[in-house]
Design an enzyme around this catalytic site. Structure first.
Site, PDB file in Angstrom:
ATOM      1  N   ASP A 189     -10.203  23.904  -5.083  1.00  0.00           N
ATOM      2  CA  ASP A 189     -11.025  24.025  -3.876  1.00  0.00           C
ATOM      3  C   ASP A 189     -10.996  25.477  -3.413  1.00  0.00           C
ATOM      4  O   ASP A 189      -9.944  25.983  -3.038  1.00  0.00           O
ATOM      5  CB  ASP A 189     -10.444  23.102  -2.802  1.00  0.00           C
ATOM      6  CG  ASP A 189     -11.295  23.038  -1.549  1.00  0.00           C
ATOM      7  OD1 ASP A 189     -12.315  23.750  -1.481  1.00  0.00           O
ATOM      8  OD2 ASP A 189     -10.924  22.276  -0.632  1.00  0.00           O
ATOM      9  N   HIS A 191     -12.558  26.316  -0.804  1.00  0.00           N
ATOM     10  CA  HIS A 191     -12.453  26.089   0.648  1.00  0.00           C
ATOM     11  C   HIS A 191     -13.362  27.000   1.455  1.00  0.00           C
ATOM     12  O   HIS A 191     -13.113  27.261   2.631  1.00  0.00           O
ATOM     13  CB  HIS A 191     -10.994  26.270   1.096  1.00  0.00           C
ATOM     14  CG  HIS A 191     -10.555  25.295   2.139  1.00  0.00           C
ATOM     15  ND1 HIS A 191     -10.306  25.646   3.438  1.00  0.00           N
ATOM     16  CD2 HIS A 191     -10.329  23.957   2.068  1.00  0.00           C
ATOM     17  CE1 HIS A 191      -9.935  24.584   4.129  1.00  0.00           C
ATOM     18  NE2 HIS A 191      -9.941  23.536   3.323  1.00  0.00           N
ATOM     19  N   GLU A 215     -14.679  23.238  -5.671  1.00  0.00           N
ATOM     20  CA  GLU A 215     -15.183  22.775  -4.379  1.00  0.00           C
ATOM     21  C   GLU A 215     -15.464  23.963  -3.462  1.00  0.00           C
ATOM     22  O   GLU A 215     -14.658  24.896  -3.388  1.00  0.00           O
ATOM     23  CB  GLU A 215     -14.141  21.850  -3.750  1.00  0.00           C
ATOM     24  CG  GLU A 215     -14.543  21.268  -2.416  1.00  0.00           C
ATOM     25  CD  GLU A 215     -13.533  20.257  -1.920  1.00  0.00           C
ATOM     26  OE1 GLU A 215     -13.521  19.984  -0.704  1.00  0.00           O
ATOM     27  OE2 GLU A 215     -12.741  19.725  -2.742  1.00  0.00           O
ATOM     28  N   GLU A 241     -18.119  18.468   2.533  1.00  0.00           N
ATOM     29  CA  GLU A 241     -17.239  17.994   3.600  1.00  0.00           C
ATOM     30  C   GLU A 241     -17.662  18.529   4.970  1.00  0.00           C
ATOM     31  O   GLU A 241     -17.348  17.915   5.994  1.00  0.00           O
ATOM     32  CB  GLU A 241     -15.788  18.395   3.323  1.00  0.00           C
ATOM     33  CG  GLU A 241     -15.509  19.883   3.428  1.00  0.00           C
ATOM     34  CD  GLU A 241     -14.057  20.217   3.137  1.00  0.00           C
ATOM     35  OE1 GLU A 241     -13.302  20.441   4.088  1.00  0.00           O
ATOM     36  OE2 GLU A 241     -13.687  20.239   1.940  1.00  0.00           O
ATOM     37  N   HIS A 291     -14.730  13.004   0.526  1.00  0.00           N
ATOM     38  CA  HIS A 291     -13.692  13.871   1.066  1.00  0.00           C
ATOM     39  C   HIS A 291     -12.805  13.055   2.001  1.00  0.00           C
ATOM     40  O   HIS A 291     -13.284  12.271   2.799  1.00  0.00           O
ATOM     41  CB  HIS A 291     -14.376  15.011   1.838  1.00  0.00           C
ATOM     42  CG  HIS A 291     -13.440  15.965   2.508  1.00  0.00           C
ATOM     43  ND1 HIS A 291     -13.220  15.965   3.875  1.00  0.00           N
ATOM     44  CD2 HIS A 291     -12.682  16.964   2.014  1.00  0.00           C
ATOM     45  CE1 HIS A 291     -12.383  16.935   4.188  1.00  0.00           C
ATOM     46  NE2 HIS A 291     -12.028  17.549   3.075  1.00  0.00           N
TER      47      HIS A 291
END
Length: 384
Positions: A189, A191, A215, A241, A291
């Site tokens: 991820d 992020h 991700e 998400e 998520h």
């Protein structure tokens, strides 16, 4: 049947639970929360009280439309998280009333069990930690039977960073890949911490180690940049998400910016809204990986969705050492991950859970929690 009351519970470490009560003695549970803004979402739920008290809980779509479209300003993380928790609880009530799991009301089960993936980090707030600690957690995940794992890139990454930074990112992923072998999947991820300039460089360096997906390689606000980054690599891209409702996903899906959509059922609008998003993604042959960094009610809602969608990749859960995210000490019957790394689909009515309200008192707190703030060497703020 009429809704008679809404009860909210702040639960450690950072969760907010909602109980919707009815005059028929049937109650439903949901998890309406934004990480770090639980008290704000609590207020948003309370502001929905005049609309919900006295309403028929079975009219889920009608109530959802009123909660979402009933004011001039729509959407956003706070309102949609409040709606999501309410919506989960309404489905829980409907399933209990009809004595069937929620997924039976959404087309029935597509599978017998749900493939799970846990995090490779010691705590939700950990910004940095040694590779040795990550490999220890990796070993525990392997021993538990997991066939999918994920961790977040170690921040901060400067907008245009050094070759040394790239090497450090690759070294960590390569070590995990070596530890798990070729049969186990590992995702990473970003992020949203990586700039559009750096993301292709990191993706190119990571590609030989075969990430399951990357991700949020860049922040999702600029879909064109996500498309550009996705076209630069063979690694599947995942995101979602921080997007809300099918309208928030429309451009991401239509422009095929991702291979995996990641609706959060506590943020995107709830179970049925996530089902609609998964159907949109299915048209483009995209996978769905809901998520979930939250609690056991969130997981229960996710499993209902996972059971009935054909395009499920895997289901996220934090993998807390005390198993609280699986409901240990919270649910009368916690979830259990089998030796194959899967959870059997629940068979109980509604969300398939019973919350131990007495246990919530011991975990109560004031709802305050802030995500860590990260800074570059010059003192400027880095994205978390």
């Amino acid at each position: 049947m009429k809704i008679t009351n809404l009860k909210l519970f702040h639960v450690q470490p950072r969760w907010l639970f909602l109980k919707v009560e009815t005059d028929a003695g049937i109650s439903g549970w949901g998890e309406p929360v934004v990480e770090g803004r639980a008290r704000t979402v609590e207020t948003a739920v309370q502001e929905l009280r005049p609309l919900l008290i006295g309403a028929d809980p079975g009219r889920i779509e009608h109530l959802w439309q009123q909660m979402y479209r009933g004011t001039f300003y729509r959407g956003g993380p706070v309102l949609l998280s409040a709606i999501s928790g309410v919506e989960q609880a309404l489905w829980d009530i409907k399933g209990k009333r009809l004595n069937v799991p929620v997924y039976e009301l959404l087309g029935g089960a597509c599978r017998d069990r749900v493939r799970m993936y846990g995090h490779l980090k010691p705590a939700a707030t950990a910004a940095d930690f040694p590779l040795s600690a990550m490999l220890e957690i990796t070993d525990r995940r392997l021993s538990a039977g997991f066939t999918v794992m994920k961790y977040s890139i170690i921040p901060p990454i400067r907008p245009i960073d050094s070759l040394e930074t790239v090497d450090r990112v690759v070294e960590r992923f390569a070590a995990v890949r070596e530890r798990v072998g070729r049969k186990v999947d590992v995702a990473i991820d970003f992020h949203g911490r990586v700039s559009p300039a750096m993301a292709p460089r990191l993706l190119d360096a990571l590609a030989p180690y075969y990430p399951l997906f990357v991700e949020e390689p860049v922040l999702p606000e600029n879909v064109e940049e996500m498309v550009r980054v996705a076209r630069s690599t063979s690694i599947p891209i995942a995101a979602g998400e921080r997007l809300f409702t099918r309208w928030g996903y429309r451009e991401l899906i239509e422009k095929q910016a991702v291979a995996v959509v990641q609706p959060d059922l506590c943020h995107c609008g709830g179970i049925f809204e996530a089902r609609k998003i998964a159907a949109m993604a299915e048209v483009y042959h995209m996978q769905t990986a809901p998520h979930n960094p939250l609690g056991p009610i969130s997981l229960a809602a996710c499993l209902q969705l996972d059971a009935c969608i054909p395009n499920l990749l895997a289901q996220e859960h934090p993998g807390m050492p005390d198993r609280r995210d699986l409901g240990e000490g919270i649910l009368k019957t916690p979830f259990a991950i089998g030796p194959d790394g899967c959870i059997p689909i629940p068979t109980g009515p509604g969300l398939g859970i019973e919350v131990n309200e007495d246990a919530l008192a011991a975990l109560a707190y004031d709802g305050g929690w802030d995500p860590p703030r990260l800074f570059f060497e010059d003192g400027s703020l880095a994205d978390w």
